[in-house]
Design a protein around this motif. Structure first.
Motif, PDB file in Angstrom:
ATOM      1  N   SER A  78       0.853  -1.184   0.000  1.00  0.00           N
ATOM      2  CA  SER A  78       0.000   0.000   0.000  1.00  0.00           C
ATOM      3  C   SER A  78       0.891   1.237   0.000  1.00  0.00           C
ATOM      4  O   SER A  78       2.101   1.153   0.232  1.00  0.00           O
ATOM      5  N   LYS A  79       0.267   2.378  -0.246  1.00  0.00           N
ATOM      6  CA  LYS A  79       1.035   3.619  -0.368  1.00  0.00           C
ATOM      7  C   LYS A  79       1.748   4.001   0.927  1.00  0.00           C
ATOM      8  O   LYS A  79       2.796   4.641   0.891  1.00  0.00           O
ATOM      9  N   ASN A  80       1.188   3.612   2.068  1.00  0.00           N
ATOM     10  CA  ASN A  80       1.810   3.989   3.345  1.00  0.00           C
ATOM     11  C   ASN A  80       2.827   2.966   3.837  1.00  0.00           C
ATOM     12  O   ASN A  80       3.368   3.103   4.923  1.00  0.00           O
TER      13      ASN A  80
END
Length: 331
Positions: free
Chosen positions: A50-52
Motif C-alpha cells: 500500500s502507499k503507506n
C-alpha cells in the motif's frame, strides 16, 4: 516467584505453533510442530502493499490467531480467550491462570520484548507465559536457547498494549483438552481441504495462488520501489527464511506436515501434494536467495529470475492444493 511446573520447552520454529505446543503438551496432547501448523490450516499467501508501506510484504500463513482458532475447532478442544482494553484487567487475567498452574498464550508486539535484538514492530507475535515475579515474566518463544526467556513486566505490558497492524487487545488464551485425544483421519482431511479451498478460492487477487502470481509480476519493479534496496530486499529475504517461518515462507512446515500425514493416510492425492510442496519449498528458498542477491547487487536480472520462479510456484501450489481437495472423497 510464581511458576507453572512441568513446562516442555522443546525447540520450535514458528511463534504461534510454539505457544500452542506448550499449552497442548501441558494438557497431555503432544503433536509435532508441522502437525500443529497443518491441523490449524496455517498455510496461505498474501502479497501486501500500500502507499503507506515502506516496502511490499510477502506473507505465507493465515492471519494471526486464525491458526489457533482453526486448530482448536478441528481438534474439538476448548479454546478460552480473554481480551480487554484495561492493562490492569489484562494482567489479572494472566496471573490468575498462572497462579492456578496453567500456562497462558499471549499475542503481542515483539518490538517491546527485552530479548529481541532486532527491533521491528510486529503485532502478530505469540509467546507462552509460564511464570512471573515482581520484575519479570517468564516466557517460551522461538529461536531462543532452550526456548525459555524472560522480559521485564514493563516491556510485556507495552507489548500487550500495542496498537497497529495485526495487534489484539491484550489477548490471552488457554486450552482445555482431554488427556487422550488421538488425531483422526477425518481431522486431517478436514484441515487439508479447508486450507486448500481457501488457497484456491481467494476473495482478492493478493491472496492464495493468485497472490503468488501477482507477486511474480510486481517483484520485477522492486529495485524501483525502494530508495534503499540493500536494506529492503535482504530484509525481505530474511523474513521469508528466518523470521519464524520454518524456512521457505512456511512451505517447509507444510511439506513436513504432509510427509507426516502420508504415514497415517495411504492416498495418492496426498502423496502428490507432498511431492509438489517438496518442490515448492526448494523453489521458495531459491526465490529468497535471488531477492537477497538483487538487493546486494542492484541488478534486475535476479528479480526477473525470481519472477519466473514465482509464476511456476503459482501453478505448482495450485496443482498441489487441487490434489489435496480430492481427499474429501475419503470422507
Amino acid at each position: 516467584m510464581t511458576m507453572v511446573t512441568g513446562i516442555d520447552t522443546r525447540g520450535t520454529q514458528h511463534c504461534e505453533t510454539t505457544a500452542l505446543g506448550v499449552l497442548l503438551r501441558h494438557q497431555g496432547l503432544d503433536l509435532s510442530e508441522p502437525m500443529l501448523f497443518g491441523l490449524g490450516s496455517g498455510l496461505s499467501f498474501v502479497y501486501w502493499d500500500s502507499k503507506n508501506m515502506g516496502f511490499p510484504f510477502l506473507g505465507g500463513r493465515v492471519r494471526p490467531f486464525d491458526l489457533t482458532r482453526n486448530l482448536a475447532a478441528g481438534l474439538g478442544v476448548e479454546l478460552l480467550v480473554q481480551e480487554t482494553a484495561s492493562p490492569r484487567r489484562a494482567w489479572e487475567n494472566v496471573t490468575a491462570l498462572i497462579d492456578a498452574g496453567c500456562p497462558v498464550g499471549l499475542q503481542l508486539d515483539s518490538y517491546y520484548l527485552d530479548y529481541f535484538e532486532i527491533k521491528v514492530h510486529f503485532g502478530g507475535h505469540f509467546v507462552a507465559m509460564y511464570g512471573y515475579d515482581d520484575r519479570v515474566a517468564y516466557l517460551v518463544d522461538t529461536g531462543q536457547p532452550r526456548g525459555t526467556v524472560s522480559t521485564s513486566l514493563t516491556g510485556l505490558a507495552q507489548a500487550r498494549a500495542a496498537r497497529g497492524p495485526m495487534t489484539a487487545k491484550h489477548r490471552s488464551f488457554t486450552i482445555n483438552a482431554p488427556r487422550s485425544l488421538p488425531t483422526s483421519q477425518e481431522q486431517i482431511i478436514d484441515a487439508m481441504t479447508a486450507c486448500a479451498n481457501a488457497f484456491l478460492n481467494p476473495p482478492i487477487a493478493n491472496l492464495g495462488y493468485r497472490g503468488i502470481e501477482k507477486a511474480g509480476k510486481q517483484i520485477r519493479t522492486w529495485l524501483q520501489r525502494t530508495d534503499n534496496p540493500r536494506r529492503d530486499l535482504p530484509q525481505t529475504a530474511l523474513l521469508m527464511e528466518k523470521a519464524g517461518t520454518g524456512g521457505a515462507l512456511f512451505r517447509n512446515l507444510y511439506r513436513d506436515f504432509l510427509a507426516e500425514c502420508t504415514g497415517l493416510l495411504n492416498n495418492s492425492h496426498l502423496r502428490t501434494g507432498h511431492t509438489l510442496y517438496t518442490e515448492a519449498a526448494t523453489l521458495w528458498t531459491e526465490v529468497a536467495a535471488l531477492i537477497e542477491q538483487a538487493g546486494e547487487s542492484g541488478e534486475t536480472q535476479s528479480l526477473i529470475r525470481a519472477s519466473t520462479i514465482l509464476d511456476d510456484l503459482s501453478h505448482i501450489e495450485r496443482e498441489a492444493m487441487q490434489a489435496l481437495t480430492r481427499l474429501a472423497e475419503l470422507r
